[in-house]
Design an enzyme around this catalytic site. Structure first.
Site, short mmCIF file in Angstrom:
data_model
loop_
_atom_site.label_atom_id
_atom_site.label_comp_id
_atom_site.label_asym_id
_atom_site.label_seq_id
_atom_site.Cartn_x
_atom_site.Cartn_y
_atom_site.Cartn_z
N ASP A 1 -7.98 70.94 -29.41
CA ASP A 1 -8.04 72.32 -28.91
C ASP A 1 -8.85 73.24 -29.81
OD1 ASP A 1 -6.08 72.28 -30.88
OD2 ASP A 1 -4.49 73.09 -29.62
N ASP B 1 1.48 75.34 -38.14
CA ASP B 1 2.23 74.43 -37.27
C ASP B 1 3.00 73.33 -37.98
OD1 ASP B 1 1.39 75.82 -35.02
OD2 ASP B 1 -0.34 74.54 -34.73
#
Length: 882
Positions: free
Chosen positions: A70, A480
């Site tokens: 992404d 993350d």
């Protein structure tokens, strides 16, 4: 997990660092003549760390596969080493958004060709439009076709697809599904030019959240996949039947039966859901569709699987469970090209207790599950998992049944069976690529073995870096997955930082005179936002939060580790003695200030906010603004104090519509001097001094001499050497940089999606591979001068293994006959002695399978003719010259 993935780039954008056309440009300093050094670049191994929404196998060449991420670029599978090779490292600072890949397509007519649709955000966060990148050498080099609209590799719905597709019969024809109401686009010249398909009837209407004023969740997800029925065309002629998926719950699938001249909504189709995937098995005449009520990749509460018979036009619901029994949507759709009727799908949005994978060998009439309950909460798995190569994938979790660790996955929108090998399947998750090589064991009642197949694919967003003078050489703060303590850069650490396990670590620091003392701050849905270590980051204990803290912010340790200053989100600046059991508010400094410590004086701390520099000499209790002027007015600033130099502070940052550059203070921030030879700078770091030098080496991500890149200075910024090259840019590198205090020339670089890179100078690489490798077997070389000017030129070299054995390392030699002098190389370690040139592999391209190629490039000086080398040798053997 990708929930916080947008933050690194967006925070910089919000501050204007990567803004579009400015209203007023700051004048660049006078042009600076730059030196350059050849560096070898590697990743500090983490293996994965991010969302992989797409995996694509070539349909005509075995073992040729690609993965898209992404925000971290695209990768090609290297079968000989079972690793991934990064393909978009050449994306530069100005085009940083092109590291987000919304779709990828591999040409089955000409397997050397590959295409990537790139762009990270469709809203204002990414100031540039998207593009379609095209390569005729499997991603070793690219050309770009700019589009008149944006693409969203990191937008909602990015797991749907593939949006980019090549006509399998006439490969000069490509289609691209666009978001934001921009419709369907087509190229008829192999991706060189694109035009909108004017007669396509539906641009889509689904948005995740119409009320989102940022434009992130309120964008129309548009046209989400394209697939061809190859049986309706012949070689060289456009395929007649094309299916297109649209983000519209009532009108999800369209078809053309005349090669795109006209389009019709497919009659009888189901409504009420979005078609995430549409995969055609032309041999059986079945179009399979995976539906969800949401666009993903996080959300989705209901879903269905359907099969459309292309010959009869009939629809059949083939869902493996009743809709009332789902709490997820379906995606990850694939078919076995060797076994018509075998189809698989995932419950991509099943976060708890685990994702699910479904498999049918009878076209969806019956299904089996990768796991099922025996008696709740106990479950039986039809697979085994071995994450020993990436042990952090357990997250150090100790869940209660029915949860297990490691999980089978989450956000599993990419799942593909190898079209040449029914036993091999790969699938992407929010953190890695998993795969198996004995998939068909499932069909006979056995268990298939799942393991990470992710080595070489590094996809973390890096917020901060530290290299202490003793202990582990590298500590990282990551989006993350928190961050890691690397004791060996070539090995995956056993676990991320835990106790607590921040979803994102925003800042970390160590005590300069006591590197065993480390502090980190970060984000956590519930729990403390700060943690301390007394053993160099190996083990941690949580601190307590002052009232109102909502995020990590920045944190600084005193030089001796006796006290800390913290500027968290949601609360003002605070200070403490000891390890954060109680905090007191600091005065004289505004909330949201960036904080750092002096590296000599344990009671001196520094802060910066909105153009003002602040100093505390009482351990952070009180701050006062200094009289320093001329600093950047915004907050896109990073600054550090020099180890061993009391009051020696360097500050980098700014924006194109104001002050932007690199400043130095030798009086503790009372005054700063701007370096005239640095136009723009975004990071500053220090490393071991050069041989013979007394001052530490400076490193920065900056614009110097008109060039954006990574730079090193061994003379306090009087002169600069560029240490990266155009092939190694990695988009945005503006979050953090640090040298290594123990190894001269080594530098650690943050990226927004390509992990932590570390570089070593070719003149003194401590990880030199040793003697020249001597591969055996035949070879072929293509040497092409790609650009030439009066006193120099650029050339690309392609080396092909035409033998029957794989190479594990290579060294190519040739001789210049016209006095040419090598100046810089990329994708190879290159040197010259007299007229003789040698180019060796770097770590990631050492393995070359039979029939495969590696490419590298270089620039050189010349003073006259520029004849091409007549001969090339590899390990003493002469190569054929193409």
């Amino acid at each position: 997990m990708r929930r916080t993935r947008i933050l690194t780039a967006v925070l910089a954008l919000a501050a204007g660092l990567l803004s579009g056309a400015p209203t007023a440009l700051a004048a660049d300093p006078a042009v600076t003549k730059l030196a350059a050094d050849t560096y070898s670049w590697k990743n500090a191994r983490i293996d994965g760390g991010g969302f992989v929404p797409g995996i694509v196998f070539n349909r005509s060449e075995k073992n040729l596969a690609y993965a898209r991420t992404d925000i971290g670029g695209a990768y090609r599978w290297q079968e000989s080493s079972k690793t991934w090779t990064p393909l978009l490292d050449s994306v530069g600072w100005d085009d940083w958004g092109h590291t987000g890949v919304v779709s990828i397509a591999s040409d089955s007519v000409d397997p050397d060709r590959v295409y990537a649709a790139v762009g990270t955000y469709t809203n204002s966060w990414d100031p540039k439009n998207g593009a379609v990148m095209r390569s005729s050498d499997r991603g070793a080099s690219w050309r770009k076709a700019d589009l008149p609209f944006k693409l969203g590799g990191n937008m909602p719905g990015r797991g749907m697809g593939e949006r980019l597709a090549i006509d399998p019969n006439r490969n000069s024809v490509l289609y691209l599904g666009a978001p934001s109401g921009n419709g369907l686009w087509r190229s008829t010249d192999s991706g060189v030019t694109w035009s909108r398909v004017a007669n396509f009837p539906n641009v889509g209407d689904y948005v995740q959240d119409p009320g989102d004023t940022s434009g992130y969740a309120s964008d129309n997800q548009g046209i989400v996949w394209v697939t061809f029925d190859e049986s309706t065309g012949t070689a060289g002629n456009a395929t007649k039947t094309v299916y297109v998926g649209v983000a519209d719950k009532d009108n999800a699938v369209y078809r053309s039966t005349d090669a795109g001249a006209t389009w019709q909504r497919l009659a009888g189709q189901p409504t009420g859901h979005l078609a995430h995937k549409g995969v055609l098995d032309a041999k059986s005449g079945s179009l399979y569709l995976a539906y969800s009520d949401k666009g993903g990749p996080y959300d989705g509460g209901k879903g269905r699987l359907w099969r459309y018979a292309t010959g009869t036009g009939t629809w059949r619901d083939i869902s493996p469970v009743a809709e009332a029994d789902t709490s997820y949507g379906f995606s990850g759709l694939t078919v076995d090209r060797q076994r018509p009727g075998t189809v698989m799908a995932t419950a991509y949005s099943a976060w708890w207790p685990d994702t699910q994978i479904f498999r049918s060998t009878d076209s969806g009439a019956t299904w089996s599950k990768a796991w099922d309950y025996t008696s709740y909460p106990d479950r039986a798995n039809h697979y085994t998992m071995d994450v020993s190569s990436s042990p952090w994938l357990t997250w150090d979790a100790h869940p209660q049944p029915p949860e297990q660790t490691p999980k089978l996955g989450w956000m599993t929108e990419a799942l593909e069976i190898d079209p040449f090998d029914s036993d091999r399947m790969m699938y992407g998750t929010g953190a890695t690529v998993y795969g198996t090589e004995n998939l068909t064991n499932w069909d006979s009642g056995g268990r298939f073995a799942v393991k990470p197949m992710v080595r070489g694919l590094e996809e973390t967003a890096v917020n901060d870096l530290a290299s202490p003078p003793s202990g582990a050489p590298l500590l990282s703060a990551l989006g993350d997955i928190g961050g890691f303590r690397h004791t060996d850069l070539t090995k995956v650490p056993s676990m991320m930082f835990t106790q607590p396990n921040f979803t994102t670590t925003t800042s970390l620091d160590f005590a300069e005179s006591d590197p065993n003392t480390v502090v980190r701050a970060g984000n956590l849905d519930s729990g403390p936002h700060i943690a301390f270590s007394t053993d160099n980051g190996a083990n941690w204990s949580a601190g307590t939060d002052p009232s109102g803290v909502s995020g990590g912010g920045t944190v600084a340790s005193a030089a001796d580790g006796s006290r800390f200053v913290w500027s968290p989100e949601g609360a003002g600046v605070h200070h403490t003695t000891g390890f954060g059991t109680s905090w007191q508010a600091s005065t004289g400094i505004p909330a949201g200030a960036i904080v750092e410590s002096d590296r000599v004086d344990a009671k001196t701390f520094y802060g910066f906010k909105s153009g003002k520099f602040y100093v505390s000499t009482d351990g952070g209790a009180t701050f006062a603004a200094t009289p320093a002027t001329g600093l950047p007015s915004g907050d896109s600033v990073r600054f550090k104090a020099l180890p061993g130099g009391k009051g020696d502070v360097w500050l980098a940052g700014g924006a194109t519509d104001g002050a932007y550059g690199l400043w130095h203070s030798t009086d503790g921030g009372t005054s700063f001097t701007r370096l005239a030879n640095v136009a723009q700078a975004d990071t500053i770091g220090f490393g071991k001094a050069a041989p013979g030098a007394s001052y530490q080496t400076l490193y920065t991500s900056a614009k110097i001499g008109g060039v954006r890149g990574l730079f090193r200075s061994t003379d306090q910024g009087a002169s600069w050497t560029r240490i990266n090259d155009d092939a190694h840019q990695w988009g945005w590198t503006g979050a953090a940089i640090t040298g290594d205090p123990r190894v001269y020339g080594r530098v650690y670089v943050s990226t927004n999606g390509r992990g932590v890179l570390y570089g070593d100078s070719a003149d003194g690489d401590p990880t030199d591979p040793g003697p020249d490798p001597t591969p055996t077997g035949a070879c072929k070389v293509t040497y092409q001068i790609t650009s030439q000017w009066p006193d120099g030129f650029q050339a690309d070299v392609r080396l092909t293994n035409t033998g029957t054995s794989a190479w594990n390392g290579w060294s190519l030699g040739w001789t210049f006959t016209d006095g040419q002098k090598l100046t810089q190389a990329w994708n190879a370690q290159a040197g010259q002695a007299g007229s003789a040139v040698t180019a060796k592999n770097v770590g990631w391209n050492a393995n070359v399978a039979p029939g495969s190629s590696v490419s590298f490039g270089f620039t050189a000086n010349r003073s006259g003719p520029n004849a091409k080398p007549a001969a090339f040798t590899l390990g003493g053997q002469t190569c054929a010259v193409a």
